[in-house]
Design a protein around this motif. Structure first.
Motif, PDB file in Angstrom:
ATOM      1  N   ARG A 138      10.201  18.024  -6.498  1.00 52.14           N
ATOM      2  CA  ARG A 138      10.340  19.111  -5.534  1.00 52.14           C
ATOM      3  C   ARG A 138       9.074  19.296  -4.697  1.00 52.14           C
ATOM      4  NH1 ARG A 138      10.988  22.978  -8.788  1.00 52.14           N
ATOM      5  NH2 ARG A 138       9.078  24.140  -8.421  1.00 52.14           N
ATOM      6  N   VAL A 139       7.880  19.059  -5.276  1.00 56.20           N
ATOM      7  CA  VAL A 139       6.645  19.402  -4.567  1.00 56.20           C
ATOM      8  C   VAL A 139       5.767  18.210  -4.184  1.00 56.20           C
ATOM      9  CG1 VAL A 139       6.591  21.676  -5.655  1.00 56.20           C
ATOM     10  CG2 VAL A 139       5.276  19.810  -6.676  1.00 56.20           C
ATOM     11  N   CYS A 140       6.141  16.997  -4.556  1.00 56.40           N
ATOM     12  CA  CYS A 140       5.296  15.830  -4.243  1.00 56.40           C
ATOM     13  C   CYS A 140       5.339  15.528  -2.739  1.00 56.40           C
ATOM     14  CB  CYS A 140       5.763  14.616  -5.036  1.00 56.40           C
ATOM     15  SG  CYS A 140       4.765  13.145  -4.735  1.00 56.40           S
ATOM     16  N   PRO A 141       4.204  15.639  -2.046  1.00 55.62           N
ATOM     17  CA  PRO A 141       4.205  15.468  -0.582  1.00 55.62           C
ATOM     18  C   PRO A 141       4.679  14.091  -0.104  1.00 55.62           C
ATOM     19  CG  PRO A 141       2.123  16.397  -1.322  1.00 55.62           C
ATOM     20  CD  PRO A 141       2.884  16.011  -2.542  1.00 55.62           C
ATOM     21  N   ILE A 142       4.202  13.027  -0.701  1.00 55.79           N
ATOM     22  CA  ILE A 142       4.557  11.687  -0.209  1.00 55.79           C
ATOM     23  C   ILE A 142       5.997  11.343  -0.576  1.00 55.79           C
ATOM     24  CG2 ILE A 142       3.979   9.227  -0.267  1.00 55.79           C
ATOM     25  CD1 ILE A 142       1.956  11.063   1.272  1.00 55.79           C
ATOM     26  N   TYR A 143       6.432  11.711  -1.754  1.00 54.45           N
ATOM     27  CA  TYR A 143       7.831  11.521  -2.148  1.00 54.45           C
ATOM     28  C   TYR A 143       8.743  12.200  -1.124  1.00 54.45           C
ATOM     29  CZ  TYR A 143      12.105  12.055  -4.962  1.00 54.45           C
ATOM     30  OH  TYR A 143      13.395  12.047  -5.408  1.00 54.45           O
ATOM     31  N   ASN A 144       8.440  13.441  -0.793  1.00 56.46           N
ATOM     32  CA  ASN A 144       9.265  14.183   0.165  1.00 56.46           C
ATOM     33  C   ASN A 144       9.104  13.674   1.592  1.00 56.46           C
ATOM     34  OD1 ASN A 144      10.850  16.398  -1.215  1.00 56.46           O
ATOM     35  ND2 ASN A 144       8.871  16.498  -2.225  1.00 56.46           N
ATOM     36  N   LEU A 145       7.931  13.179   1.944  1.00 56.67           N
ATOM     37  CA  LEU A 145       7.736  12.554   3.258  1.00 56.67           C
ATOM     38  C   LEU A 145       8.686  11.375   3.427  1.00 56.67           C
ATOM     39  CD1 LEU A 145       5.919  11.990   5.871  1.00 56.67           C
ATOM     40  CD2 LEU A 145       4.681  10.424   4.384  1.00 56.67           C
ATOM     41  N   LEU A 146       8.803  10.560   2.385  1.00 61.16           N
ATOM     42  CA  LEU A 146       9.658   9.383   2.464  1.00 61.16           C
ATOM     43  C   LEU A 146      11.142   9.733   2.406  1.00 61.16           C
ATOM     44  CD1 LEU A 146       7.554   7.001   0.215  1.00 61.16           C
ATOM     45  CD2 LEU A 146       7.746   6.974   2.711  1.00 61.16           C
ATOM     46  N   ILE A 182      14.654  -2.741   8.227  1.00 66.98           N
ATOM     47  CA  ILE A 182      13.407  -3.453   8.526  1.00 66.98           C
ATOM     48  C   ILE A 182      12.222  -2.851   7.773  1.00 66.98           C
ATOM     49  CG2 ILE A 182      14.180  -4.210  10.800  1.00 66.98           C
ATOM     50  CD1 ILE A 182      12.396  -1.939  11.957  1.00 66.98           C
ATOM     51  N   TYR A 183      12.445  -1.792   7.039  1.00 74.34           N
ATOM     52  CA  TYR A 183      11.397  -1.086   6.308  1.00 74.34           C
ATOM     53  C   TYR A 183      11.601  -1.297   4.798  1.00 74.34           C
ATOM     54  CZ  TYR A 183      15.387   2.049   6.501  1.00 74.34           C
ATOM     55  OH  TYR A 183      16.657   2.563   6.454  1.00 74.34           O
ATOM     56  N   PRO A 184      10.569  -1.023   4.008  1.00 75.41           N
ATOM     57  CA  PRO A 184      10.755  -1.112   2.557  1.00 75.41           C
ATOM     58  C   PRO A 184      11.905  -0.196   2.128  1.00 75.41           C
ATOM     59  CG  PRO A 184       8.433  -0.887   3.068  1.00 75.41           C
ATOM     60  CD  PRO A 184       9.191  -0.662   4.349  1.00 75.41           C
ATOM     61  N   HIS A 185      12.757  -0.698   1.256  1.00 74.94           N
ATOM     62  CA  HIS A 185      13.927   0.056   0.823  1.00 74.94           C
ATOM     63  C   HIS A 185      14.225  -0.264  -0.643  1.00 74.94           C
ATOM     64  CE1 HIS A 185      15.319  -3.786   2.401  1.00 74.94           C
ATOM     65  NE2 HIS A 185      16.333  -3.689   1.567  1.00 74.94           N
ATOM     66  N   ILE A 227       0.848  -1.197   0.000  1.00 77.92           N
ATOM     67  CA  ILE A 227       0.000   0.000   0.000  1.00 77.92           C
ATOM     68  C   ILE A 227       0.880   1.243   0.000  1.00 77.92           C
ATOM     69  CG2 ILE A 227      -1.660   1.345   1.342  1.00 77.92           C
ATOM     70  CD1 ILE A 227      -2.931  -1.315   2.207  1.00 77.92           C
ATOM     71  N   GLN A 228       1.969   1.213   0.777  1.00 76.94           N
ATOM     72  CA  GLN A 228       2.863   2.375   0.821  1.00 76.94           C
ATOM     73  C   GLN A 228       3.435   2.679  -0.551  1.00 76.94           C
ATOM     74  OE1 GLN A 228       3.613   4.655   3.434  1.00 76.94           O
ATOM     75  NE2 GLN A 228       4.229   5.622   1.543  1.00 76.94           N
ATOM     76  N   LEU A 229       3.853   1.649  -1.285  1.00 74.66           N
ATOM     77  CA  LEU A 229       4.360   1.874  -2.637  1.00 74.66           C
ATOM     78  C   LEU A 229       3.252   2.408  -3.540  1.00 74.66           C
ATOM     79  CD1 LEU A 229       6.696  -1.208  -3.202  1.00 74.66           C
ATOM     80  CD2 LEU A 229       7.295   1.084  -2.408  1.00 74.66           C
ATOM     81  N   GLY A 230       2.037   1.887  -3.356  1.00 75.82           N
ATOM     82  CA  GLY A 230       0.898   2.399  -4.120  1.00 75.82           C
ATOM     83  C   GLY A 230       0.590   3.849  -3.801  1.00 75.82           C
ATOM     84  N   VAL A 231       0.714   4.224  -2.528  1.00 77.45           N
ATOM     85  CA  VAL A 231       0.485   5.610  -2.113  1.00 77.45           C
ATOM     86  C   VAL A 231       1.522   6.524  -2.774  1.00 77.45           C
ATOM     87  CG1 VAL A 231       0.607   7.180  -0.132  1.00 77.45           C
ATOM     88  CG2 VAL A 231      -0.694   5.057   0.034  1.00 77.45           C
ATOM     89  N   LEU A 232       2.779   6.093  -2.787  1.00 71.64           N
ATOM     90  CA  LEU A 232       3.812   6.880  -3.452  1.00 71.64           C
ATOM     91  C   LEU A 232       3.490   7.022  -4.942  1.00 71.64           C
ATOM     92  CD1 LEU A 232       6.516   8.354  -3.659  1.00 71.64           C
ATOM     93  CD2 LEU A 232       7.631   6.099  -3.798  1.00 71.64           C
ATOM     94  N   GLY A 233       3.122   5.932  -5.587  1.00 68.72           N
ATOM     95  CA  GLY A 233       2.781   5.981  -7.010  1.00 68.72           C
ATOM     96  C   GLY A 233       1.577   6.860  -7.281  1.00 68.72           C
ATOM     97  N   SER A 234       0.574   6.787  -6.421  1.00 73.10           N
ATOM     98  CA  SER A 234      -0.614   7.620  -6.579  1.00 73.10           C
ATOM     99  C   SER A 234      -0.272   9.093  -6.457  1.00 73.10           C
ATOM    100  CB  SER A 234      -1.663   7.225  -5.531  1.00 73.10           C
ATOM    101  OG  SER A 234      -2.767   8.092  -5.579  1.00 73.10           O
ATOM    102  N   CYS A 235       0.551   9.426  -5.459  1.00 71.34           N
ATOM    103  CA  CYS A 235       0.915  10.825  -5.252  1.00 71.34           C
ATOM    104  C   CYS A 235       1.769  11.333  -6.410  1.00 71.34           C
ATOM    105  CB  CYS A 235       1.641  10.991  -3.917  1.00 71.34           C
ATOM    106  SG  CYS A 235       1.691  12.710  -3.356  1.00 71.34           S
ATOM    107  N   LEU A 236       2.743  10.549  -6.859  1.00 72.93           N
ATOM    108  CA  LEU A 236       3.559  10.955  -8.003  1.00 72.93           C
ATOM    109  C   LEU A 236       2.692  11.177  -9.240  1.00 72.93           C
ATOM    110  CD1 LEU A 236       6.636   8.615  -7.504  1.00 72.93           C
ATOM    111  CD2 LEU A 236       6.699  11.119  -7.488  1.00 72.93           C
TER     112      LEU A 236
END
Length: 186
Positions: free
Chosen positions: A151-159, A122-125, A73-82
């Motif tokens: 520069r402006v993608c919230p989830i990309y920058n969160l990670l 221990i986290y996705p990498h 889901i986390q990878l999907g969230v990143l893809g959705s935000c991008l």
């Protein structure tokens, strides 16, 4: 066949309106999610606004594979935000897009952090994404779009950036044995 360009015209107008509203009332947005583990199955029911997402483990980890696992889901969230931010920025910059698709890949080792595997996160990498764009734009415009998205993608920058996360546990006593519910504090 339709392309994204008609949608981008709508997106441009909506982005402008939201920007104007934000300038008029510059308050942060608050988000929340609530997750409950369903009895007997352990399925995680994620509630966000009026929506529900089911998260589950594969069969080999005592799940029923009724939904994606949290790292997926986390990878999907990143893809959705991008994807969403690429659409917003293409609309703002006037970049023509016929089609857009983002794929995201990552790893998680089953023995990470355990003896002999302490150096493995221990986290996705090893997360990698590809943005597939069909467009007649010049490569330089697409490169500029990509730089703006990162520069402006919230989830990309969160990670990418370390975050402070706080938490607490609220313990409620089970009442099935006639005990009184626990109270917090003394």
């Amino acid at each position: 066949m339709t392309t994204l360009n008609e949608y981008l015209a709508q997106k441009r107008a909506a982005a402008q309106k939201l920007h104007e509203q934000a300038l008029a009332n510059p308050q942060p947005r608050n988000y929340s999610a609530r997750v409950r583990a369903a009895g007997r199955s352990g399925v995680r029911e994620i509630r966000i606004r009026d929506f529900q997402i089911i998260s589950d483990s594969p069969e080999n980890f005592a799940g029923y594979s009724l939904g994606p696992a949290s790292p997926e889901i986390q990878l999907g969230v990143l893809g959705s935000c991008l994807t969403h931010i690429t659409l917003i920025q293409a609309a703002k910059l006037g970049v023509s897009l016929e089609s857009l698709e983002v794929e995201v890949h990552g790893q998680e080792h089953p023995l990470a952090g355990q003896e002999g595997y302490e150096e493995i996160p221990i986290y996705p990498h090893n997360i990698h994404y590809k943005i597939h764009i069909t467009s007649n734009e010049e490569p330089e415009r697409i490169r500029h779009l990509h730089e703006t998205v990162e520069r402006v993608c919230p989830i990309y920058n969160l990670l990418l950036n370390p975050q402070t996360i706080t938490g607490e546990v609220v313990l409620n006593a089970a009442n099935d044995s006639g005990k009184k519910a626990a109270t917090q504090g003394k």
